[in-house]
Design a protein around this motif. Structure first.
Motif, mmCIF file in Angstrom:
data_model
loop_
_atom_site.group_PDB
_atom_site.id
_atom_site.type_symbol
_atom_site.label_atom_id
_atom_site.label_comp_id
_atom_site.label_asym_id
_atom_site.label_seq_id
_atom_site.Cartn_x
_atom_site.Cartn_y
_atom_site.Cartn_z
ATOM 1 N N GLU A 14 10.650 -3.995 3.248
ATOM 2 C CA GLU A 14 9.636 -4.771 3.961
ATOM 3 C C GLU A 14 8.225 -4.481 3.450
ATOM 4 O O GLU A 14 7.453 -5.398 3.167
ATOM 5 C CB GLU A 14 9.717 -4.503 5.461
ATOM 6 C CG GLU A 14 8.766 -5.369 6.256
ATOM 7 C CD GLU A 14 8.901 -5.147 7.761
ATOM 8 O OE1 GLU A 14 7.899 -5.339 8.458
ATOM 9 O OE2 GLU A 14 9.996 -4.782 8.220
ATOM 10 N N VAL A 15 7.883 -3.207 3.318
ATOM 11 C CA VAL A 15 6.547 -2.834 2.847
ATOM 12 C C VAL A 15 6.353 -3.310 1.405
ATOM 13 O O VAL A 15 5.299 -3.842 1.044
ATOM 14 C CB VAL A 15 6.330 -1.304 2.957
ATOM 15 C CG1 VAL A 15 4.980 -0.893 2.379
ATOM 16 C CG2 VAL A 15 6.446 -0.853 4.409
ATOM 17 N N PHE A 16 7.392 -3.146 0.584
ATOM 18 C CA PHE A 16 7.309 -3.573 -0.814
ATOM 19 C C PHE A 16 7.101 -5.082 -0.914
ATOM 20 O O PHE A 16 6.248 -5.555 -1.674
ATOM 21 C CB PHE A 16 8.564 -3.161 -1.586
ATOM 22 C CG PHE A 16 8.543 -3.661 -3.002
ATOM 23 C CD1 PHE A 16 7.764 -3.039 -3.952
ATOM 24 C CD2 PHE A 16 9.289 -4.772 -3.363
ATOM 25 C CE1 PHE A 16 7.714 -3.509 -5.257
ATOM 26 C CE2 PHE A 16 9.253 -5.256 -4.663
ATOM 27 C CZ PHE A 16 8.464 -4.619 -5.616
ATOM 28 N N LEU A 17 7.869 -5.867 -0.152
ATOM 29 C CA LEU A 17 7.734 -7.327 -0.223
ATOM 30 C C LEU A 17 6.349 -7.781 0.222
ATOM 31 O O LEU A 17 5.765 -8.680 -0.385
ATOM 32 C CB LEU A 17 8.824 -8.002 0.611
ATOM 33 C CG LEU A 17 10.236 -7.888 0.039
ATOM 34 C CD1 LEU A 17 11.252 -8.521 0.990
ATOM 35 C CD2 LEU A 17 10.334 -8.507 -1.341
ATOM 36 N N ASN A 18 5.798 -7.151 1.243
ATOM 37 C CA ASN A 18 4.434 -7.477 1.671
ATOM 38 C C ASN A 18 3.435 -7.157 0.575
ATOM 39 O O ASN A 18 2.494 -7.912 0.335
ATOM 40 C CB ASN A 18 4.072 -6.749 2.961
ATOM 41 C CG ASN A 18 4.776 -7.326 4.164
ATOM 42 O OD1 ASN A 18 5.087 -8.518 4.206
ATOM 43 N ND2 ASN A 18 5.049 -6.492 5.150
ATOM 44 N N SER A 19 3.629 -6.040 -0.099
ATOM 45 C CA SER A 19 2.750 -5.658 -1.194
ATOM 46 C C SER A 19 2.878 -6.649 -2.354
ATOM 47 O O SER A 19 1.879 -7.080 -2.932
ATOM 48 C CB SER A 19 3.084 -4.244 -1.671
ATOM 49 O OG SER A 19 2.281 -3.897 -2.770
ATOM 50 N N CYS B 57 -0.320 -8.736 -3.770
ATOM 51 C CA CYS B 57 -0.930 -8.080 -4.931
ATOM 52 C C CYS B 57 -1.401 -9.091 -5.975
ATOM 53 O O CYS B 57 -0.987 -10.246 -5.979
ATOM 54 C CB CYS B 57 0.045 -7.088 -5.562
ATOM 55 S SG CYS B 57 1.377 -7.876 -6.500
ATOM 56 N N SER B 58 -2.251 -8.623 -6.883
ATOM 57 C CA SER B 58 -2.707 -9.493 -7.967
ATOM 58 C C SER B 58 -1.884 -9.278 -9.235
ATOM 59 O O SER B 58 -1.925 -10.108 -10.137
ATOM 60 C CB SER B 58 -4.186 -9.254 -8.254
ATOM 61 O OG SER B 58 -4.405 -7.914 -8.606
ATOM 62 N N GLY B 59 -1.154 -8.176 -9.313
ATOM 63 C CA GLY B 59 -0.335 -7.911 -10.489
ATOM 64 C C GLY B 59 0.664 -6.811 -10.230
ATOM 65 O O GLY B 59 0.541 -6.058 -9.269
ATOM 66 N N VAL B 60 1.669 -6.734 -11.129
ATOM 67 C CA VAL B 60 2.755 -5.766 -10.968
ATOM 68 C C VAL B 60 3.003 -5.057 -12.296
ATOM 69 O O VAL B 60 3.070 -5.695 -13.344
ATOM 70 C CB VAL B 60 4.057 -6.463 -10.502
ATOM 71 C CG1 VAL B 60 5.230 -5.506 -10.480
ATOM 72 C CG2 VAL B 60 3.857 -7.101 -9.133
ATOM 73 N N ILE B 61 3.161 -3.744 -12.215
ATOM 74 C CA ILE B 61 3.574 -2.930 -13.351
ATOM 75 C C ILE B 61 4.982 -2.453 -13.034
ATOM 76 O O ILE B 61 5.206 -1.842 -11.977
ATOM 77 C CB ILE B 61 2.633 -1.725 -13.553
ATOM 78 C CG1 ILE B 61 1.214 -2.206 -13.829
ATOM 79 C CG2 ILE B 61 3.142 -0.829 -14.689
ATOM 80 C CD1 ILE B 61 0.167 -1.098 -13.828
ATOM 81 N N CYS B 62 5.937 -2.742 -13.918
ATOM 82 C CA CYS B 62 7.322 -2.372 -13.634
ATOM 83 C C CYS B 62 8.119 -2.272 -14.926
ATOM 84 O O CYS B 62 7.602 -2.532 -16.009
ATOM 85 C CB CYS B 62 7.964 -3.404 -12.709
ATOM 86 S SG CYS B 62 8.085 -5.068 -13.387
ATOM 87 N N GLY B 63 9.371 -1.894 -14.787
ATOM 88 C CA GLY B 63 10.275 -1.890 -15.923
ATOM 89 C C GLY B 63 10.583 -3.314 -16.346
ATOM 90 O O GLY B 63 10.154 -4.280 -15.706
#
Length: 143
Positions: free
Chosen positions: A44-49, A53-59
């Protein structure tokens, strides 16, 4: 999860003008350290973020990068070394407009943050449209 919280802190702390949110299974409780807020994994917290958010850093896996492209979020992807599938994903993501790098450092992240470039909008199809395309491809092969 390929980077420790300590490694992430070392990179993000050098970009104090940006507020980062880090979600990691290595984190047992939510806390803030300078410009970085650390969170344990929480859907839930992740989906809200993700939504705000304006961008994502991930694998460079499949799920999260695909969601970022769908949401037209600025994307910085890091393929895991010696993982052929992720290297292929990285090539595809860069062709779609994502920033793809083999490692994480404050210089490349700063350049990415300052850029206004976002991936192109993906063609979105309904399940019915996809089914029609598959049937047409099949029929074309029979002809």
């Amino acid at each position: 999860s390929a980077y420790s919280l300590k490694q992430l802190r070392k990179v993000f702390i050098k970009i104090p003008s940006i507020e980062f949110q880090v979600f990691s299974p290595q984190c047992s409780k939510q806390y803030k350290d300078e410009n970085i807020e650390f969170f344990p994994v929480s859907k839930e917290v992740f989906l809200n973020s993700l939504i705000s958010c304006s961008g994502v850093i991930c694998g460079a896996g499949f799920g999260l990068p695909a969601e970022c492209l769908y949401l037209q979020k600025k994307l910085f992807a890091i393929p895991i070394k010696n993982q052929y599938e992720l290297e292929c994903n990285g090539v595809a993501l860069s062709r779609l407009g994502a920033t793809v790098r083999n490692n994480l450092n404050h210089f490349t992240v700063s350049l990415w943050v300052e850029s206004n470039f976002k991936p192109e909008s993906l063609n979105r199809s309904t399940p019915q449209e996809v089914a029609k395309k598959i049937i047409k491809l099949y029929e074309d092969q029979l002809s």
